[in-house]
Scaffold this active site. Structure first.
Site, PDB file in Angstrom:
ATOM      1  N   HIS A 259      -0.321  22.181  39.240  1.00 46.39           N
ATOM      2  CA  HIS A 259      -1.396  21.338  38.679  1.00 46.39           C
ATOM      3  C   HIS A 259      -2.619  21.305  39.607  1.00 46.39           C
ATOM      4  O   HIS A 259      -2.952  20.262  40.170  1.00 46.39           O
ATOM      5  CB  HIS A 259      -0.897  19.921  38.389  1.00 46.39           C
ATOM      6  CG  HIS A 259      -1.772  19.186  37.408  1.00 46.39           C
ATOM      7  ND1 HIS A 259      -1.304  18.214  36.575  1.00 46.39           N
ATOM      8  CD2 HIS A 259      -3.105  19.300  37.129  1.00 46.39           C
ATOM      9  CE1 HIS A 259      -2.300  17.735  35.837  1.00 46.39           C
ATOM     10  NE2 HIS A 259      -3.423  18.389  36.167  1.00 46.39           N
TER      11      HIS A 259
ATOM     12  N   ARG B 200      -2.069  19.824  29.470  1.00 45.74           N
ATOM     13  CA  ARG B 200      -0.983  18.945  29.870  1.00 45.74           C
ATOM     14  C   ARG B 200       0.329  19.617  29.474  1.00 45.74           C
ATOM     15  O   ARG B 200       0.434  20.231  28.405  1.00 45.74           O
ATOM     16  CB  ARG B 200      -1.094  17.583  29.161  1.00 45.74           C
ATOM     17  CG  ARG B 200      -2.195  16.691  29.719  1.00 45.74           C
ATOM     18  CD  ARG B 200      -1.882  16.234  31.136  1.00 45.74           C
ATOM     19  NE  ARG B 200      -2.877  15.323  31.680  1.00 45.74           N
ATOM     20  CZ  ARG B 200      -3.884  15.694  32.475  1.00 45.74           C
ATOM     21  NH1 ARG B 200      -4.059  16.962  32.804  1.00 45.74           N
ATOM     22  NH2 ARG B 200      -4.726  14.805  32.948  1.00 45.74           N
TER      23      ARG B 200
ATOM     24  N   GLU C 179       6.008  16.182  36.202  1.00 46.92           N
ATOM     25  CA  GLU C 179       5.270  16.551  37.425  1.00 46.92           C
ATOM     26  C   GLU C 179       5.364  15.417  38.436  1.00 46.92           C
ATOM     27  O   GLU C 179       5.277  14.257  38.027  1.00 46.92           O
ATOM     28  CB  GLU C 179       3.790  16.789  37.106  1.00 46.92           C
ATOM     29  CG  GLU C 179       3.560  17.967  36.196  1.00 46.92           C
ATOM     30  CD  GLU C 179       2.060  18.183  35.910  1.00 46.92           C
ATOM     31  OE1 GLU C 179       1.214  17.575  36.588  1.00 46.92           O
ATOM     32  OE2 GLU C 179       1.761  18.956  34.999  1.00 46.92           O
TER      33      GLU C 179
HETATM   34  C1  DGY Z   1      -7.565  16.078  34.971  1.00 44.55           C
HETATM   35  O1  DGY Z   1      -8.666  15.743  35.413  1.00 44.55           O
HETATM   36  O2  DGY Z   1      -7.125  15.628  33.913  1.00 44.55           O
HETATM   37  C2  DGY Z   1      -6.763  17.007  35.822  1.00 44.55           C
HETATM   38  O3  DGY Z   1      -5.775  17.629  35.083  1.00 44.55           O
HETATM   39  C3  DGY Z   1      -6.163  16.264  37.000  1.00 44.55           C
HETATM   40  O4  DGY Z   1      -5.189  15.374  36.523  1.00 44.55           O
END
Ligand code: DGY
Length: 324
Positions: A284, A237, A266
């Site tokens: 992402h 993240r 994001e």
């Molecule tokens: C997750 O599954 O956490 C991916 O980063 C998609 O948000």
């Protein structure tokens, strides 16, 4: 009467069709009018919510007076106000496991792409700049045999470590509270402090979930410990890294480069990071393959079906709210 499921981000026609077997489905689209308004109006009817990558805070969730379950098509669940869901006894489910290998593929792609400047040199070649044999200006760094540091040796971290150790003969360091003896035996991985990892790894891969503890885990002080020849990779993240500190470290040449799939905000269209040739920036897409997204969607539907039809969902984030 069928319970109502409301999608909080766009979902595929296949998902809608599967959900419609058991539920009345509301999936707002621009063709039906303003999706935000549609979603807000439908919230009070929803027994279940399904989607990904949208903040569901207390103010929004309070409007969902009938809510029994939220099914996230993701492994991370930092977008949802978990303490409020717990207070209300609302189930939250995620999709662990199905995206481990896919996200690890992308983590390793960022290692390779940063070190060998794949994206940058692809642009350079297409721009017609390859007019003579390459010089040191186009050289990259070796990956094989270099030290790979995994910050957060969970499933995805372990899958990246396997790629590094078994595919590229990389010694593995990892930081984190729990010792992973099986992985130490399998890969010769060594546990160490975050500080030792930062000082010794050639590639630092950040794979910890976001929490109050891990927010800005990597900031000025930590970046200053890294080798000037090292790369920072993030597939977890964005908020785990202090982005302003990273920009400064890159500008000062404190580290050689970075490979990023996630950001503090994001989506976004402008960032100093987007102007740096030694930073590989992706939107992402860790789990964004046809196969993986379809597996995640099906898993999220299975979880929501179970939750709303009275069975215990397989991937319950807050098991204490489960009532037989
Ligand atoms: C997750 O599954 O956490 C991916 O980063 C998609 O948000």
């Amino acid at each position: 009467m069928k319970k109502t499921v409301l999608a909080f981000t766009p979902i595929s026609a296949a998902m809608i069709e599967r959900l419609q077997h058991d539920f009345h489905v509301i999936a707002p689209t621009p063709e039906q009018g303003d999706p935000v308004e549609h979603f807000n109006e439908a919230l009070s009817h929803a027994h279940g919510l399904i989607g990904v990558d949208r903040k569901l805070d207390r103010a929004l969730l309070e409007r969902a007076v009938k809510l029994e379950a939220v099914s996230s098509v993701s492994v991370g669940y930092d977008n949802y106000d978990l303490s409020y869901l717990n207070e209300r006894g609302v189930m939250l489910t995620n999709t662990p496991g199905v995206l481990t290998e896919t996200t690890a593929d992308l983590g390793f792609a960022l290692v390779m792409s940063s070190a060998r400047r794949v994206a940058e040199l692809d642009r350079w070649t297409k721009e017609g700049q390859w007019q003579a044999s390459v010089t040191a200006n186009q050289f990259g760094s070796d990956v094989h045999g270099k030290t790979l540091g995994i910050v957060g040796m969970g499933n995805i971290g372990a899958a990246i470590a396997r790629r590094g150790r078994l595919g590229f003969n990389m010694p593995i360091l990892y930081s984190g509270n729990s010792r992973k003896l099986a992985l130490e035996n399998e890969l010769g991985a060594q546990q160490c402090s975050l500080e030792q990892l930062l000082a010794n790894a050639d590639f630092v891969c950040v794979v910890v979930p976001l929490s109050e503890k891990t927010r800005h885990l990597i900031s000025h002080e930590q970046l200053a410990l890294m080798k000037p020849s090292a790369y920072l990779i993030n597939v977890s993240r964005g908020l785990v890294i202090d982005e302003a500190a990273l920009v400064q470290a890159l500008l000062k040449g404190q580290i050689r480069g970075a490979g990023l799939d996630v950001y503090e905000t994001e989506p976004m269209t402008h960032s100093p990071l987007f102007t740096m040739r030694n930073v590989v920036t992706l939107p992402h897409v860790g789990a964004a393959t046809f196969e993986c997204r379809s597996a995640m969607a099906n898993r999220a539907i299975d979880n929501l079906r179970a939750a709303l039809l009275g069975e215990r969902p397989r991937d319950l984030v807050n098991p204490h709210v489960w009532k037989e």
